[in-house]
Write a protein that holds these residues in place. Structure first.
Motif, PDB file in Angstrom:
ATOM      1  N   TRP A  85      10.248   3.878  -8.829  1.00 23.79           N
ATOM      2  CA  TRP A  85       9.074   3.708  -7.952  1.00 23.79           C
ATOM      3  C   TRP A  85       8.260   2.501  -8.388  1.00 23.79           C
ATOM      4  O   TRP A  85       7.645   1.829  -7.550  1.00 23.79           O
ATOM      5  CB  TRP A  85       8.217   4.978  -7.981  1.00 23.79           C
ATOM      6  CG  TRP A  85       8.976   6.152  -7.429  1.00 23.79           C
ATOM      7  CD1 TRP A  85       9.517   7.184  -8.123  1.00 23.79           C
ATOM      8  CD2 TRP A  85       9.310   6.373  -6.061  1.00 23.79           C
ATOM      9  NE1 TRP A  85      10.164   8.059  -7.294  1.00 23.79           N
ATOM     10  CE2 TRP A  85      10.045   7.585  -5.997  1.00 23.79           C
ATOM     11  CE3 TRP A  85       9.057   5.688  -4.880  1.00 23.79           C
ATOM     12  CZ2 TRP A  85      10.523   8.111  -4.821  1.00 23.79           C
ATOM     13  CZ3 TRP A  85       9.529   6.223  -3.683  1.00 23.79           C
ATOM     14  CH2 TRP A  85      10.260   7.417  -3.655  1.00 23.79           C
ATOM     15  N   ALA A 100       0.830  -1.207   0.000  1.00 21.68           N
ATOM     16  CA  ALA A 100       0.000   0.000   0.000  1.00 21.68           C
ATOM     17  C   ALA A 100       0.862   1.254   0.000  1.00 21.68           C
ATOM     18  O   ALA A 100       0.583   2.223  -0.724  1.00 21.68           O
ATOM     19  CB  ALA A 100      -0.927  -0.017   1.218  1.00 21.68           C
ATOM     20  N   VAL A 101       1.918   1.250   0.808  1.00 22.12           N
ATOM     21  CA  VAL A 101       2.809   2.415   0.846  1.00 22.12           C
ATOM     22  C   VAL A 101       3.507   2.593  -0.498  1.00 22.12           C
ATOM     23  O   VAL A 101       3.656   3.717  -1.011  1.00 22.12           O
ATOM     24  CB  VAL A 101       3.834   2.250   1.987  1.00 22.12           C
ATOM     25  CG1 VAL A 101       4.907   3.334   1.914  1.00 22.12           C
ATOM     26  CG2 VAL A 101       3.126   2.296   3.343  1.00 22.12           C
ATOM     27  N   SER A 102       3.945   1.494  -1.115  1.00 15.07           N
ATOM     28  CA  SER A 102       4.611   1.582  -2.417  1.00 15.07           C
ATOM     29  C   SER A 102       3.671   2.151  -3.469  1.00 15.07           C
ATOM     30  O   SER A 102       4.049   3.002  -4.280  1.00 15.07           O
ATOM     31  CB  SER A 102       5.108   0.199  -2.838  1.00 15.07           C
ATOM     32  OG  SER A 102       6.029  -0.318  -1.901  1.00 15.07           O
ATOM     33  N   LEU A 103       2.419   1.680  -3.459  1.00  6.87           N
ATOM     34  CA  LEU A 103       1.443   2.185  -4.425  1.00  6.87           C
ATOM     35  C   LEU A 103       1.184   3.673  -4.212  1.00  6.87           C
ATOM     36  O   LEU A 103       1.099   4.451  -5.177  1.00  6.87           O
ATOM     37  CB  LEU A 103       0.142   1.401  -4.297  1.00  6.87           C
ATOM     38  CG  LEU A 103      -0.995   1.801  -5.248  1.00  6.87           C
ATOM     39  CD1 LEU A 103      -0.555   1.594  -6.700  1.00  6.87           C
ATOM     40  CD2 LEU A 103      -2.250   0.981  -4.959  1.00  6.87           C
ATOM     41  N   PHE A 104       1.096   4.070  -2.955  1.00  5.17           N
ATOM     42  CA  PHE A 104       0.870   5.486  -2.665  1.00  5.17           C
ATOM     43  C   PHE A 104       2.050   6.332  -3.147  1.00  5.17           C
ATOM     44  O   PHE A 104       1.864   7.403  -3.757  1.00  5.17           O
ATOM     45  CB  PHE A 104       0.657   5.685  -1.163  1.00  5.17           C
ATOM     46  CG  PHE A 104       0.607   7.128  -0.744  1.00  5.17           C
ATOM     47  CD1 PHE A 104      -0.520   7.905  -0.974  1.00  5.17           C
ATOM     48  CD2 PHE A 104       1.716   7.722  -0.140  1.00  5.17           C
ATOM     49  CE1 PHE A 104      -0.550   9.237  -0.594  1.00  5.17           C
ATOM     50  CE2 PHE A 104       1.688   9.046   0.238  1.00  5.17           C
ATOM     51  CZ  PHE A 104       0.562   9.820   0.007  1.00  5.17           C
ATOM     52  N   LEU A 105       3.273   5.842  -2.890  1.00  5.67           N
ATOM     53  CA  LEU A 105       4.444   6.594  -3.316  1.00  5.67           C
ATOM     54  C   LEU A 105       4.526   6.683  -4.835  1.00  5.67           C
ATOM     55  O   LEU A 105       4.909   7.727  -5.396  1.00  5.67           O
ATOM     56  CB  LEU A 105       5.708   5.946  -2.752  1.00  5.67           C
ATOM     57  CG  LEU A 105       5.910   6.086  -1.234  1.00  5.67           C
ATOM     58  CD1 LEU A 105       7.148   5.329  -0.791  1.00  5.67           C
ATOM     59  CD2 LEU A 105       6.009   7.557  -0.835  1.00  5.67           C
ATOM     60  N   GLN A 141       2.012   6.656  -6.953  1.00  4.27           N
ATOM     61  CA  GLN A 141       1.007   7.621  -7.401  1.00  4.27           C
ATOM     62  C   GLN A 141       1.428   9.048  -7.078  1.00  4.27           C
ATOM     63  O   GLN A 141       1.263   9.969  -7.899  1.00  4.27           O
ATOM     64  CB  GLN A 141      -0.337   7.305  -6.732  1.00  4.27           C
ATOM     65  CG  GLN A 141      -0.933   5.960  -7.123  1.00  4.27           C
ATOM     66  CD  GLN A 141      -1.271   5.894  -8.597  1.00  4.27           C
ATOM     67  OE1 GLN A 141      -1.621   6.894  -9.233  1.00  4.27           O
ATOM     68  NE2 GLN A 141      -1.132   4.703  -9.175  1.00  4.27           N
ATOM     69  N   PHE A 142       1.989   9.224  -5.886  1.00  5.95           N
ATOM     70  CA  PHE A 142       2.393  10.572  -5.482  1.00  5.95           C
ATOM     71  C   PHE A 142       3.534  11.100  -6.343  1.00  5.95           C
ATOM     72  O   PHE A 142       3.510  12.234  -6.822  1.00  5.95           O
ATOM     73  CB  PHE A 142       2.800  10.552  -4.002  1.00  5.95           C
ATOM     74  CG  PHE A 142       3.329  11.862  -3.507  1.00  5.95           C
ATOM     75  CD1 PHE A 142       2.469  12.934  -3.281  1.00  5.95           C
ATOM     76  CD2 PHE A 142       4.690  12.040  -3.283  1.00  5.95           C
ATOM     77  CE1 PHE A 142       2.964  14.139  -2.821  1.00  5.95           C
ATOM     78  CE2 PHE A 142       5.182  13.244  -2.835  1.00  5.95           C
ATOM     79  CZ  PHE A 142       4.318  14.310  -2.601  1.00  5.95           C
ATOM     80  N   LEU A 185       7.173  -0.749  -6.154  1.00 11.54           N
ATOM     81  CA  LEU A 185       5.854  -1.368  -6.137  1.00 11.54           C
ATOM     82  C   LEU A 185       5.945  -2.855  -6.462  1.00 11.54           C
ATOM     83  O   LEU A 185       5.255  -3.690  -5.862  1.00 11.54           O
ATOM     84  CB  LEU A 185       4.933  -0.659  -7.133  1.00 11.54           C
ATOM     85  CG  LEU A 185       3.502  -1.214  -7.252  1.00 11.54           C
ATOM     86  CD1 LEU A 185       2.782  -1.117  -5.914  1.00 11.54           C
ATOM     87  CD2 LEU A 185       2.733  -0.469  -8.330  1.00 11.54           C
TER      88      LEU A 185
END
Length: 217
Positions: free
Chosen positions: A189, A147-152, A154-155, A193
């Motif tokens: 990134w 989840a953190v990887s996906l958020f990073l 996207q960010f 992910l």
């Protein structure tokens, strides 16, 4: 003769009978004595004497009874009672269930995206062959990391897109845009992910490794 004399005759005969049957089994002696008591019960002295004469000598009665007693009485041995079958362990405590749960956690998400992984997580959580901390590590760590990887991803994609858009608005040609050296490349990134996704099958395989040597409890 009086009634008292009849009682005396009966008691004397029974006393002699008891003495003669001392060597007989208790059950046999009790049956013989009980039968003779019934025969002599309620008789007057004359009838008592006559009945005793017909019954005969107590020693002869005891000898006849002894001849009828088997020398080696059969010993009745009770059949052994089979122990009730041991209760079968619940399915959630078997190695087969645990192996299926770990494999579902590892590869269920590839067969049925998202849902397959959740099914595997539920199966792992109800299995009794793993400790609580092992379940937490196998389920929570890959989920949080992914989840953190996906958020990073996207960010950082949003930041890079914003940076590219601002550069284009100032008139700089798109092919001359210089990437910000402080920002990692977009592909880096995606690699992060990918590592998060690889943690999911790795967590299931780790559970299989932790399962070695464990049995149902």
């Amino acid at each position: 003769m009086t009634e008292t004399t009849a009682d005396t005759l009966r008691e004397e005969y029974l006393a002699r009978l008891d003495e003669a049957m001392r060597g007989l089994p208790h059950g046999v002696a009790s049956d013989i004595r009980g039968g003779i008591v019934e025969e002599l019960q309620g008789l007057d002295a004359a009838d008592t004497a006559a009945r005793i004469a017909r019954l005969g000598d107590p020693v002869a009665i005891a000898r006849e009874a002894q001849d009828e007693v088997p020398a080696n009485p059969a010993i009745v041995v009770a059949a052994p009672v089979a122990a009730p079958p041991a209760p079968r362990p619940p399915a959630t405590s078997t190695r087969g269930f645990a192996i299926a749960a770990a494999l579902t956690l590892s590869f269920g998400g590839f067969l049925v995206p998202v849902l397959g992984w959740f099914v595997g997580a539920v199966l792992v959580s109800i299995s009794t062959l793993w400790k609580t901390w092992e379940k937490v590590v196998a389920i929570i760590v890959p989920f949080v990391f992914g989840a953190v990887s996906l958020f990073l991803v996207q960010f950082m994609s949003f930041v890079e897109f914003s940076s590219t858009g601002s550069s284009s608005g100032t008139g700089t040609p798109a092919d001359e845009v210089v990437n910000n050296p402080l920002l990692p490349g977009f592909s880096a990134w995606h690699v992060l992910l990918l590592l998060g996704c690889l943690l999911i099958p790795a967590s299931g395989l780790w559970l299989l490794w932790r399962l070695r040597g464990r049995v149902a409890r």
